[in-house]
Design a protein around this motif. Structure first.
Motif, PDB file in Angstrom:
ATOM      1  N   SER A 638      -9.290  -2.176  12.988  1.00 59.94           N
ATOM      2  CA  SER A 638      -7.738  -1.285  13.117  1.00 59.94           C
ATOM      3  C   SER A 638      -7.265  -1.634  14.388  1.00 59.94           C
ATOM      4  N   LEU A 639      -5.970  -1.420  14.423  1.00 62.43           N
ATOM      5  CA  LEU A 639      -5.318  -1.272  15.544  1.00 62.43           C
ATOM      6  C   LEU A 639      -4.326   0.013  15.658  1.00 62.43           C
ATOM      7  N   ILE A 640      -3.991   0.606  16.671  1.00 60.33           N
ATOM      8  CA  ILE A 640      -3.144   1.506  16.715  1.00 60.33           C
ATOM      9  C   ILE A 640      -1.853   1.013  17.425  1.00 60.33           C
ATOM     10  N   LEU A 641      -0.892   1.317  16.759  1.00 53.78           N
ATOM     11  CA  LEU A 641       0.704   0.468  17.151  1.00 53.78           C
ATOM     12  C   LEU A 641       1.364   1.667  17.556  1.00 53.78           C
ATOM     13  N   ASP A 642       2.458   1.283  18.292  1.00 54.82           N
ATOM     14  CA  ASP A 642       3.472   2.260  18.774  1.00 54.82           C
ATOM     15  C   ASP A 642       4.738   1.618  18.572  1.00 54.82           C
ATOM     16  N   PHE A 643       5.583   2.060  17.425  1.00 59.92           N
ATOM     17  CA  PHE A 643       6.790   1.542  17.355  1.00 59.92           C
ATOM     18  C   PHE A 643       7.834   2.819  17.812  1.00 59.92           C
ATOM     19  N   ASP A 644       8.104   2.546  19.031  1.00 61.27           N
ATOM     20  CA  ASP A 644       9.365   3.486  19.550  1.00 61.27           C
ATOM     21  C   ASP A 644       8.935   4.850  19.107  1.00 61.27           C
ATOM     22  N   GLY A 645       7.629   5.333  19.445  1.00 62.01           N
ATOM     23  CA  GLY A 645       7.147   6.526  19.496  1.00 62.01           C
ATOM     24  C   GLY A 645       6.615   6.916  18.068  1.00 62.01           C
ATOM     25  N   LYS A 646       6.732   6.077  16.961  1.00 64.24           N
ATOM     26  CA  LYS A 646       5.816   6.115  15.787  1.00 64.24           C
ATOM     27  C   LYS A 646       4.726   5.579  15.993  1.00 64.24           C
ATOM     28  N   ILE A 647       3.403   6.467  15.991  1.00 62.80           N
ATOM     29  CA  ILE A 647       2.285   5.963  16.210  1.00 62.80           C
ATOM     30  C   ILE A 647       1.714   5.902  14.716  1.00 62.80           C
ATOM     31  N   THR A 648       1.102   4.647  14.721  1.00 62.57           N
ATOM     32  CA  THR A 648       0.397   4.208  13.374  1.00 62.57           C
ATOM     33  C   THR A 648      -0.821   3.504  13.325  1.00 62.57           C
ATOM     34  N   LEU A 649      -1.673   3.841  12.290  1.00 65.39           N
ATOM     35  CA  LEU A 649      -2.988   3.021  12.445  1.00 65.39           C
ATOM     36  C   LEU A 649      -2.772   1.907  11.365  1.00 65.39           C
ATOM     37  N   TYR A 650      -3.231   0.694  11.873  1.00 70.10           N
ATOM     38  CA  TYR A 650      -2.919  -0.493  11.268  1.00 70.10           C
ATOM     39  C   TYR A 650      -4.241  -1.153  11.033  1.00 70.10           C
ATOM     40  N   SER A 651      -4.281  -1.760   9.511  1.00 64.38           N
ATOM     41  CA  SER A 651      -5.484  -2.454   9.200  1.00 64.38           C
ATOM     42  C   SER A 651      -5.387  -3.783   9.755  1.00 64.38           C
ATOM     43  N   PHE A 652      -6.576  -4.647  10.124  1.00 63.54           N
ATOM     44  CA  PHE A 652      -6.393  -6.029  10.249  1.00 63.54           C
ATOM     45  C   PHE A 652      -5.972  -6.624   9.105  1.00 63.54           C
ATOM     46  N   SER A 653      -6.229  -6.252   8.049  1.00 63.58           N
ATOM     47  CA  SER A 653      -5.470  -6.740   6.532  1.00 63.58           C
ATOM     48  C   SER A 653      -4.470  -7.005   6.714  1.00 63.58           C
ATOM     49  N   ASN A 654      -3.333  -6.171   7.433  1.00 65.40           N
ATOM     50  CA  ASN A 654      -2.055  -6.178   7.532  1.00 65.40           C
ATOM     51  C   ASN A 654      -1.495  -7.133   8.651  1.00 65.40           C
ATOM     52  N   LEU A 655      -2.370  -7.785   9.395  1.00 68.23           N
ATOM     53  CA  LEU A 655      -1.932  -8.612  10.412  1.00 68.23           C
ATOM     54  C   LEU A 655      -0.843  -9.597  10.043  1.00 68.23           C
TER      55      LEU A 655
END
Length: 737
Positions: A638-655
């Protein structure tokens, strides 16, 4: 830089270790003992592969910058373990949840070479082993059957040269029935939610014995051409063009194609209608959207508005309280906003559109109207909020977009049955809004509400079908105000001045390097790339104190030496190079690294996000949203991404939904504004070198615009007026009584 075509090589051996495996997309890194007893690193799509299995892989040798030489497999045939030792190796590595080395040893010692047959169909026999209840045995067997079914569909599609991930998607949607369904209808593989190509599906169908002129094949070709042309902005295709395209695609007779089209029409998969002498062929959802939107807008436009008393006094009071004397065009917009259900406001940069929105908001507040602000992208909505001082949401978020279970179809929770709670809606950046999205918004707007559409009709049209904003303006039936006067505060900006010159087809003085508009002439692509990277990494941060985070590189194209793919690779090396403390994850040929700037390239309606201060939360990250990678967690994939202050947990499957975003195309940047823009120009596709592309790129810059490349390319773009002729009857329907 384009990838070099390499001849596929073969590698066979026995899996000795699985270093990494993603259960969602099957991406796997493994160790393979080849026929010469050497340990080789292999990467590719091998769902549920485990030690003990034998593999024959086809692929190419590549050198990973961090992990060295490895074999990148495009296709692979697996041979299940057959000896007791190999079966034990296979089971003991946890391929079936709940079976470890101890239990695997007991099972293999009992059933030997028959172990996998028992797991396939005989839970009662498995339950005879001490420590395994009948319920656990049934769970073990069900897991193995599911894995076997997935392996069968993946191995099946791979045997026809189809990518393994397509098999995984087929199984995800259709389960154990996937293989039978695919054999009955190979063209299922090319469905939107599966993601295969028509050539892949067609090759499979022909190898399975489907006739070259079979009804199934011709229907699939016609449907493919219709769906494919949505990507070109078309709402329909003329019947003769559609028939001709399908005949060219699969080399069939026109008579056969017409019969297949009749069949599709009878079954409701294609809607046909004749207007202005053209027999138009629509996908049902596009026909419904176009007809609904035209009728709804006409109905709104005809609805009387309760007379607003003392409109002139309201506007005078507004001027007194704000200390602003509004321009005549702005006052006209205020009067129309007070007296009409629908209003269009258009104009270029620096002409006062934002000031006009703020004033109309104030007027509606004085009348007690509840007004909703919205825009098509997250960055456009954020900018709208900052400039208006009011909350603005993306259209998708406003409507509660969600994906139907097991489908790529998008549903909106807000509609006629559950409309928005408002008296007025102001929609900004309307040039980006396609037919389907505006139709969805109008379904959620209350019947007696007002609608104000704001945008620059000279920018690029939407990526999706239709060109509704321009169509509404050209129809001539809606109140429209076009701002042309450049406001005093923008008169000193060369960005604004040159943008208007470009839009008028006039060539600016590119040698006038001053104020906020600069040109750095570079005739060689390599020199231009070097200049772009130096500007981002050194010159702008050190000389003008503009940080790399405030700089956006734009290019008309993805491909080529000044395309975004190559630019992003070079910018990653200078702005976020490898470091021991930075985790990274490879996906195909792309390396994602902690600290990378990234962009979401597909709407994902299911991603949960939370604000950095944990006070807000929501669902959905959308196409065009830009952020960066905070952390990468290989262990949890997984990754933790920051979209302009929106923090989301992202699976490798969504890369596959992410791209690097130090450089993005002008199309992707539409609706956004950046402190500094570097626009890289080089000879590329003629379709992309147009005036509207250059104009849109220039107007993305707020404080600084730097053109890097060949002046001749810029001149050619200014001289090339875009002929964005889209097949749509939206404007015609608006004018119909």
């Amino acid at each position: 830089m384009g990838e070099q075509e390499l001849e596929l090589q073969e590698l066979n051996g026995t899996v000795t270790a699985v270093l990494y495996s993603n259960a969602e997309n099957g991406y796997t890194v493994l160790k393979l003992q080849d026929s010469d007893d050497r340990q080789q690193t292999v990467v590719g799509c091998f769902p549920f592969l485990a030690p003990g299995e034998k593999v024959l892989a086809s692929g190419v040798w590549v050198t990973h910058p961090s992990y060295g030489l490895q074999f990148k497999a495009e296709f692979a045939n697996r041979i299940p373990p057959s000896t007791s030792d190999d079966i034990f190796q296979y089971l003991s590595h946890g391929v079936i949840k709940g079976i470890g080395p101890v239990l695997a040893s007991a099972i293999v010692e009992t059933f030997h070479e028959r172990t996998l047959d028992v797991l396939e169909a005989h839970p009662d026999k498995l339950a005879q082993i001490q420590g395994i209840s009948l319920k656990r045995a049934q769970e073990f067997c069900e897991q193995y059957r599911q894995q076997s079914a997935l392996r069968r569909i993946v191995d099946y599609v791979c045997s026809f040269g189809v990518r393994p991930v397509i098999g995984i998607r087929l199984y995800r949607f259709y389960g154990s029935e996937a293989l039978d369904m695919l054999r009955n209808d190979p063209y299922l593989l090319a469905a939107t939610h599966i993601g295969g190509t028509f050539p892949e599906a067609d090759r499979l169908a022909l190898e399975l014995g489907f006739a070259a002129d079979s009804l199934e094949r011709i229907r699939a070709a016609i449907h493919f051409e219709l769906v494919h042309n949505l990507n070109n902005g078309h709402c329909f295709i003329p019947e003769q063009d559609l028939i001709a395209a399908a005949c060219r695609l699969i080399s069939v007779e026109e008579e056969s194609a017409m019969s297949a089209l009749e069949n599709l029409s009878e079954n409701g998969r294609i809607i046909r209608e004749t207007l202005k002498g053209i027999r138009a062929c629509y996908l049902p959802e596009l026909y419904e959207a176009e007809t609904y939107l035209a009728e709804r807008l006409k109905t709104m436009n005809r609805m009387p508005v309760a007379c607003t008393k003392h409109a002139d006094l309201l506007i005078r009071n507004l001027e007194e309280s704000s200390g602003i004397t509004y321009a005549p065009a702005q006052r006209e917009a205020f009067e129309l906003a007070l007296g009409n259900r629908v209003l269009i406001i258009t104009g270029g940069p620096g002409t006062g559109k934002t000031q006009c929105i703020r004033a109309i908001l104030d007027l509606y507040d004085r009348l007690g109207y509840k007004t909703i602000l919205t825009a098509p992208t997250g960055r456009a909505a954020k900018r709208m909020s900052q400039l208006s001082g009011r909350e603005a949401a993306t259209v998708h978020r406003l409507l509660g977009a969600r994906r139907e279970d097991g489908s790529d179809l998008v549903q909106f929770s807000k509609n006629e049955d559950d409309p928005l709670n408002c008296d007025a809606v102001i929609l900004d950046e309307c040039s980006m809004v396609d037919l389907l999205l505006l139709a969805a918004l109008l379904k959620a707007v209350p019947p007696d509400a007002r609608l104000i559409l704001v945008g620059d009709c000279d920018q690029l049209p939407p990526v999706g079908p239709g060109n509704v904003f321009r169509g509404m303006i050209e129809s001539g039936i809606f109140p429209t105000v076009r701002f042309t006067e450049i406001f005093r505060q923008s008169e000193g900006s060369l960005i604004v001045k040159n943008a208007h010159l470009i839009n008028d087809g006039k060539i600016p003085d590119f040698s006038d390097n001053k104020a906020d508009f600069f040109r750095l002439k570079r005739l060689e692509a390599a020199s231009a790339v070097e200049t772009v990277t130096e500007l981002c990494a050194v010159r702008l941060p050190e000389r003008l104190h503009i940080s790399p985070e405030e700089i956006q590189v734009l290019s008309p194209t993805r491909r080529g030496e000044l395309g975004t793919i190559w630019l992003n690779k070079q910018l990653q090396q200078v702005l976020n190079p490898p470091a021991k403390e930075k985790a990274e994850q490879q996906y195909g040929d792309v390396i994602f690294r902690e600290g990378d700037r990234i962009m979401q390239i597909r709407n994902n309606y299911d991603l949960l996000w939370q604000s950095a201060d944990q006070t807000l939360s929501g669902v959905g990250i959308y196409n065009g949203d830009i952020g960066y990678i905070r952390t990468i967690d290989p262990e949890n994939e997984s990754l933790i991404l920051d979209f302009d202050g929106k923090i989301t947990l992202y699976s490798f499957s969504n890369l596959n939904e992410l791209e690097h975003a130090w450089a993005v195309t002008v199309h992707k940047a539409q609706g956004s504004e950046f402190k500094a823009v570097i626009l890289a120009l080089s000879p590329s596709s003629k379709m992309l070198l147009t005036r509207s592309v250059l104009y849109t790129g220039v107007t993305r810059a707020r404080d600084l615009l730097i053109l890097v490349g060949d002046d001749a390319v810029a001149r050619r773009m200014i001289e090339t007026r875009s002929r964005d002729s889209r097949f749509t009857f939206f404007k015609t329907r608006l004018r119909m009584k």
